[in-house]
Design a protein around this motif. Structure first.
Motif, PDB file in Angstrom:
ATOM      1  N   LEU A 117       0.828  -1.203   0.000  1.00 10.91           N
ATOM      2  CA  LEU A 117       0.000   0.000   0.000  1.00 10.91           C
ATOM      3  C   LEU A 117       0.865   1.257   0.000  1.00 10.91           C
ATOM      4  CD1 LEU A 117      -2.831   1.352   0.306  1.00 10.91           C
ATOM      5  CD2 LEU A 117      -2.493   1.174   2.772  1.00 10.91           C
ATOM      6  N   GLN A 118       1.847   1.278   0.887  1.00  9.26           N
ATOM      7  CA  GLN A 118       2.719   2.447   0.990  1.00  9.26           C
ATOM      8  C   GLN A 118       3.561   2.626  -0.278  1.00  9.26           C
ATOM      9  OE1 GLN A 118       4.848   2.944   4.795  1.00  9.26           O
ATOM     10  NE2 GLN A 118       3.576   1.267   5.582  1.00  9.26           N
ATOM     11  N   MET A 119       4.118   1.521  -0.772  1.00 12.94           N
ATOM     12  CA  MET A 119       4.965   1.590  -1.967  1.00 12.94           C
ATOM     13  C   MET A 119       4.167   2.089  -3.171  1.00 12.94           C
ATOM     14  SD  MET A 119       7.928   0.733  -0.972  1.00 12.94           S
ATOM     15  CE  MET A 119       9.155  -0.273  -1.741  1.00 12.94           C
ATOM     16  N   ASP A 120       2.943   1.584  -3.337  1.00 14.33           N
ATOM     17  CA  ASP A 120       2.088   2.031  -4.444  1.00 14.33           C
ATOM     18  C   ASP A 120       1.812   3.527  -4.345  1.00 14.33           C
ATOM     19  OD1 ASP A 120       2.030  -0.582  -5.322  1.00 14.33           O
ATOM     20  OD2 ASP A 120      -0.018  -0.993  -4.595  1.00 14.33           O
ATOM     21  N   ALA A 121       1.475   3.994  -3.139  1.00 11.94           N
ATOM     22  CA  ALA A 121       1.171   5.413  -2.949  1.00 11.94           C
ATOM     23  C   ALA A 121       2.398   6.284  -3.223  1.00 11.94           C
ATOM     24  CB  ALA A 121       0.660   5.645  -1.527  1.00 11.94           C
ATOM     25  N   LEU A 122       3.575   5.824  -2.787  1.00  6.39           N
ATOM     26  CA  LEU A 122       4.801   6.598  -3.003  1.00  6.39           C
ATOM     27  C   LEU A 122       5.177   6.630  -4.490  1.00  6.39           C
ATOM     28  CD1 LEU A 122       6.851   5.374   0.103  1.00  6.39           C
ATOM     29  CD2 LEU A 122       5.809   7.633  -0.222  1.00  6.39           C
ATOM     30  N   VAL A 163       9.150  11.921   1.113  1.00  7.99           N
ATOM     31  CA  VAL A 163       7.717  11.645   1.063  1.00  7.99           C
ATOM     32  C   VAL A 163       7.416  10.389   1.877  1.00  7.99           C
ATOM     33  CG1 VAL A 163       5.732  11.226  -0.441  1.00  7.99           C
ATOM     34  CG2 VAL A 163       7.635  12.637  -1.255  1.00  7.99           C
ATOM     35  N   VAL A 164       6.430  10.481   2.766  1.00  2.00           N
ATOM     36  CA  VAL A 164       5.984   9.321   3.543  1.00  2.00           C
ATOM     37  C   VAL A 164       4.493   9.141   3.322  1.00  2.00           C
ATOM     38  CG1 VAL A 164       7.794   9.463   5.299  1.00  2.00           C
ATOM     39  CG2 VAL A 164       5.665  10.722   5.639  1.00  2.00           C
ATOM     40  N   TRP A 165       4.037   7.911   3.501  1.00  2.00           N
ATOM     41  CA  TRP A 165       2.613   7.635   3.339  1.00  2.00           C
ATOM     42  C   TRP A 165       1.827   8.284   4.476  1.00  2.00           C
ATOM     43  CZ3 TRP A 165      -0.535   3.647   5.918  1.00  2.00           C
ATOM     44  CH2 TRP A 165      -1.817   3.546   5.355  1.00  2.00           C
ATOM     45  N   ARG A 166       2.296   8.082   5.721  1.00  2.00           N
ATOM     46  CA  ARG A 166       1.713   8.732   6.903  1.00  2.00           C
ATOM     47  C   ARG A 166       2.835   9.145   7.828  1.00  2.00           C
ATOM     48  NH1 ARG A 166      -2.752   4.998   9.510  1.00  2.00           N
ATOM     49  NH2 ARG A 166      -1.634   5.849  11.267  1.00  2.00           N
ATOM     50  N   LEU A 167       2.617  10.170   8.633  1.00  2.00           N
ATOM     51  CA  LEU A 167       3.655  10.680   9.532  1.00  2.00           C
ATOM     52  C   LEU A 167       4.107   9.641  10.555  1.00  2.00           C
ATOM     53  CD1 LEU A 167       2.408  14.310  10.186  1.00  2.00           C
ATOM     54  CD2 LEU A 167       4.394  13.597   8.850  1.00  2.00           C
ATOM     55  N   ILE A 182      15.810  20.219   3.261  1.00  2.52           N
ATOM     56  CA  ILE A 182      15.027  19.122   2.696  1.00  2.52           C
ATOM     57  C   ILE A 182      13.594  19.272   3.197  1.00  2.52           C
ATOM     58  CG2 ILE A 182      14.764  16.607   2.575  1.00  2.52           C
ATOM     59  CD1 ILE A 182      17.833  16.503   3.297  1.00  2.52           C
ATOM     60  N   GLU A 183      12.649  19.180   2.288  1.00  3.54           N
ATOM     61  CA  GLU A 183      11.236  19.311   2.649  1.00  3.54           C
ATOM     62  C   GLU A 183      10.662  17.949   3.007  1.00  3.54           C
ATOM     63  OE1 GLU A 183       9.917  22.250   2.954  1.00  3.54           O
ATOM     64  OE2 GLU A 183      11.492  23.385   1.954  1.00  3.54           O
ATOM     65  N   LEU A 184       9.472  17.946   3.621  1.00  2.51           N
ATOM     66  CA  LEU A 184       8.786  16.712   3.989  1.00  2.51           C
ATOM     67  C   LEU A 184       7.358  16.781   3.486  1.00  2.51           C
ATOM     68  CD1 LEU A 184       8.645  14.025   5.644  1.00  2.51           C
ATOM     69  CD2 LEU A 184       7.841  15.416   7.544  1.00  2.51           C
ATOM     70  N   SER A 185       6.861  15.649   3.005  1.00  4.08           N
ATOM     71  CA  SER A 185       5.485  15.573   2.557  1.00  4.08           C
ATOM     72  C   SER A 185       4.874  14.269   3.042  1.00  4.08           C
ATOM     73  CB  SER A 185       5.433  15.639   1.024  1.00  4.08           C
ATOM     74  OG  SER A 185       4.088  15.576   0.596  1.00  4.08           O
ATOM     75  N   SER A 186       3.684  14.370   3.665  1.00  3.53           N
ATOM     76  CA  SER A 186       2.945  13.194   4.112  1.00  3.53           C
ATOM     77  C   SER A 186       1.693  13.079   3.244  1.00  3.53           C
ATOM     78  CB  SER A 186       2.562  13.341   5.580  1.00  3.53           C
ATOM     79  OG  SER A 186       1.664  12.315   5.944  1.00  3.53           O
ATOM     80  N   LEU A 187       1.559  11.947   2.571  1.00  5.09           N
ATOM     81  CA  LEU A 187       0.467  11.780   1.614  1.00  5.09           C
ATOM     82  C   LEU A 187      -0.893  11.672   2.289  1.00  5.09           C
ATOM     83  CD1 LEU A 187       2.239   9.259  -0.790  1.00  5.09           C
ATOM     84  CD2 LEU A 187       2.037  11.751  -1.022  1.00  5.09           C
ATOM     85  N   SER A 188      -1.026  10.855   3.330  1.00  5.37           N
ATOM     86  CA  SER A 188      -2.331  10.622   3.963  1.00  5.37           C
ATOM     87  C   SER A 188      -2.868  11.855   4.675  1.00  5.37           C
ATOM     88  CB  SER A 188      -2.243   9.468   4.960  1.00  5.37           C
ATOM     89  OG  SER A 188      -1.990   8.264   4.275  1.00  5.37           O
ATOM     90  N   GLU A 189      -1.984  12.572   5.368  1.00  9.49           N
ATOM     91  CA  GLU A 189      -2.438  13.758   6.113  1.00  9.49           C
ATOM     92  C   GLU A 189      -2.463  15.016   5.244  1.00  9.49           C
ATOM     93  OE1 GLU A 189      -0.638  11.016   9.196  1.00  9.49           O
ATOM     94  OE2 GLU A 189       0.118  11.830   7.334  1.00  9.49           O
ATOM     95  N   SER A 190      -1.970  14.911   4.008  1.00 14.99           N
ATOM     96  CA  SER A 190      -1.878  16.068   3.100  1.00 14.99           C
ATOM     97  C   SER A 190      -1.149  17.236   3.759  1.00 14.99           C
ATOM     98  CB  SER A 190      -3.271  16.513   2.639  1.00 14.99           C
ATOM     99  OG  SER A 190      -3.901  15.472   1.930  1.00 14.99           O
ATOM    100  N   ILE A 191      -0.072  16.910   4.464  1.00 11.72           N
ATOM    101  CA  ILE A 191       0.747  17.936   5.110  1.00 11.72           C
ATOM    102  C   ILE A 191       2.095  17.946   4.406  1.00 11.72           C
ATOM    103  CG2 ILE A 191       1.906  18.641   7.238  1.00 11.72           C
ATOM    104  CD1 ILE A 191      -0.264  17.178   8.802  1.00 11.72           C
ATOM    105  N   THR A 192       2.552  19.148   4.084  1.00 13.34           N
ATOM    106  CA  THR A 192       3.855  19.276   3.449  1.00 13.34           C
ATOM    107  C   THR A 192       4.543  20.534   3.945  1.00 13.34           C
ATOM    108  OG1 THR A 192       5.031  19.427   1.360  1.00 13.34           O
ATOM    109  CG2 THR A 192       2.833  20.402   1.425  1.00 13.34           C
TER     110      THR A 192
END
Length: 185
Positions: free
Chosen positions: A17-22, A59-63, A85-95
């Motif tokens: 799941l995480q790999m697909d999202a990333l 980029v992470v799937w969730r924090l 370096i920036e950070l982006s979390s896909l599930s929480e839509s936080i970047t």
């Protein structure tokens, strides 16, 4: 460059799941760990942080996949920020690539600092209360007062070497020196 990081805690969990999202997010490289978040050493995360350069986005799937705790997460984000370096979390839509995302992380940081200060205040208050009841902190003395005076007397009389006094009294050199300093005050 987008660098992905995925982690699962147990062997029966899958990274799919995480790999697909990333991959869908466009990560050029993805690093992963099959390890509990409690473990400090996470080789996949270490590799991702090693290759990341200023301007890259981790980029992470969730924090919760990145940090073991809020404190740990904030420390990692601070390290990323120092390196540009920036950070982006896909599930929480936080970047951290935008102002609102940075604001959220600053709020997290403020809450963590507030928690640390509360813990420090409680610890200090507990120590003050213990001292008021006559409790002393620190390690107990190896020798009672009479034996400490005897050790210092043997030292000042210079009949025995320091090593002999320490062996005789069952103490170390630093302990003997602290007893000497204590009595000479």
């Amino acid at each position: 460059m987008l660098i992905g990081y995925a982690r699962v805690s147990t062997d029966d969990q899958k990274l799919n799941l995480q790999m697909d999202a990333l991959q869908q997010a466009g990560c050029a490289k993805i690093y992963s760990d099959h390890i509990s978040g409690v473990k400090a050493a996470r080789p996949g995360l270490s590799q991702a942080l090693e290759i990341a350069r200023a301007g890259d986005v981790l980029v992470v799937w969730r924090l919760d996949r990145l940090g073991r705790s809020l404190k740990d997460l904030i420390e990692i984000i601070s390290q990323l920020d120092e390196r540009g370096i920036e950070l982006s979390s896909l599930s929480e839509s936080i970047t951290t690539t935008n102002n609102s995302g940075r604001l959220i992380f600053h709020l997290f940081g403020a809450l963590a600092e507030f928690e640390r200060n509360l813990i420090r205040e409680r610890t200090t208050a507990g120590l003050v209360a213990a001292r008021a009841r006559g409790h002393k902190g620190g390690r107990p003395k190896a020798l009672d007062s009479a034996k400490r005076q005897l050790a210092v007397k043997l030292y000042t009389e210079k009949q025995y070497t320091i090593v002999e006094i320490c062996r005789l009294m069952g103490i170390s050199k630093p302990t003997l020196y602290s007893y000497i300093a204590e009595i000479n005050r």
